[in-house]
Enzyme design. Structure first.
Site, short mmCIF file in Angstrom:
data_model
loop_
_atom_site.label_atom_id
_atom_site.label_comp_id
_atom_site.label_asym_id
_atom_site.label_seq_id
_atom_site.Cartn_x
_atom_site.Cartn_y
_atom_site.Cartn_z
N GLU A 78 37.99 91.92 27.37
CA GLU A 78 37.25 93.15 27.64
C GLU A 78 36.20 92.88 28.72
OE1 GLU A 78 38.03 95.99 26.58
OE2 GLU A 78 39.36 95.57 24.88
N CYS A 141 34.52 96.98 17.21
CA CYS A 141 34.68 95.89 18.18
C CYS A 141 33.71 96.05 19.35
CB CYS A 141 36.12 95.82 18.69
SG CYS A 141 37.26 95.22 17.42
N HIS A 163 40.67 91.77 22.76
CA HIS A 163 41.52 92.48 21.81
C HIS A 163 42.92 91.86 21.84
CE1 HIS A 163 38.85 96.18 21.34
NE2 HIS A 163 39.27 95.94 20.12
N1 PCA Z 1 39.53 96.15 15.66
C1 PCA Z 1 38.63 97.28 15.58
C2 PCA Z 1 37.53 96.82 14.67
C3 PCA Z 1 38.03 95.61 13.98
C4 PCA Z 1 39.23 95.21 14.73
O1 PCA Z 1 39.88 94.18 14.55
C5 PCA Z 1 38.17 97.76 16.95
O2 PCA Z 1 38.93 97.63 17.92
O3 PCA Z 1 37.07 98.31 17.07
#
Ligand code: PCA
Length: 191
Positions: A78, A141, A163
């Protein structure tokens, strides 16, 4: 050098979260970094508090947080986190904030201070799909990434977030756990 690396507990009805499965599967040492692994709750504010406290306790040199983005086909470092909470589903404590700042009066956004492009390139070099992402969402996240960057702004502690896709039995598209784990390892090797 110390790296705090975090994964999340399951949320939204899933039985597992590949982020924590991959973090757990990593070795204790990668290159110059000793890894300190932490499993975080999918709860606004709490995940960030726990990660910040552990990074401070360890005197970590860097923090890499991992989370699931179901529906993505690639591992995605990200680029940016924004100062906004807008939950599509309740978190694991039942909170569902809408249109709220994470930190009132704080900057609108922070860029990751980890080398996101090198991380993406290293994952691709390991033959695993990777792309830069310009939105970490507005759920837990992003909350964690923003809060880490806000807390450590102006310090030597570098922070970032990646992610990862679903595991094969969770939905499509997906990547096997070995590939997700290898992607995280390749990313850590660039730090
Ligand atoms: N993904 C979520 C929160 C926890 C996770 O593993 C997100 O993308 O916000």
């Amino acid at each position: 050098m110390k790296l705090l690396i975090t994964g999340f507990e399951p949320f939204g009805g899933d039985a597992v979260n590949p982020s924590w499965e991959a973090v757990q599967a990593l070795p204790e040492q990668i290159g110059q970094y000793q890894l300190h692994k932490l499993r975080l709750p999918v709860v606004f504010g709490k995940a960030a508090e726990m990660a910040v406290a552990e990074a401070e306790r360890l005197q970590a040199d860097a923090v890499l947080a991992i989370g699931l983005a179901g529906g993505r086909r690639a591992v995605t470092p990200e680029v940016v986190a924004i100062n906004l909470r807008d939950a599509g589903i309740p978190d694991n404590a039942g909170l569902q904030p809408h249109d709220e700042p994470i930190a009132p009066g704080a900057p609108a956004a922070y860029f990751a201070t980890l080398p996101v492009r090198a991380m993406k390139d290293a994952i691709r070099a390991a033959d695993i799909p990777a792309m830069l992402s310009y939105s970490a969402g507005v759920y837990v996240c992003n909350d964690l990434m923003y809060s880490l960057l806000h807390h450590f702004a102006g310090t030597q502690v570098r922070c970032g977030f990646m992610h990862v896709p679903y595991l094969p039995d969770m939905g499509t598209p997906s990547l096997p756990l070995e590939k997700i784990t290898a992607a995280v390892k390749a990313a850590v090797e660039t730090l």
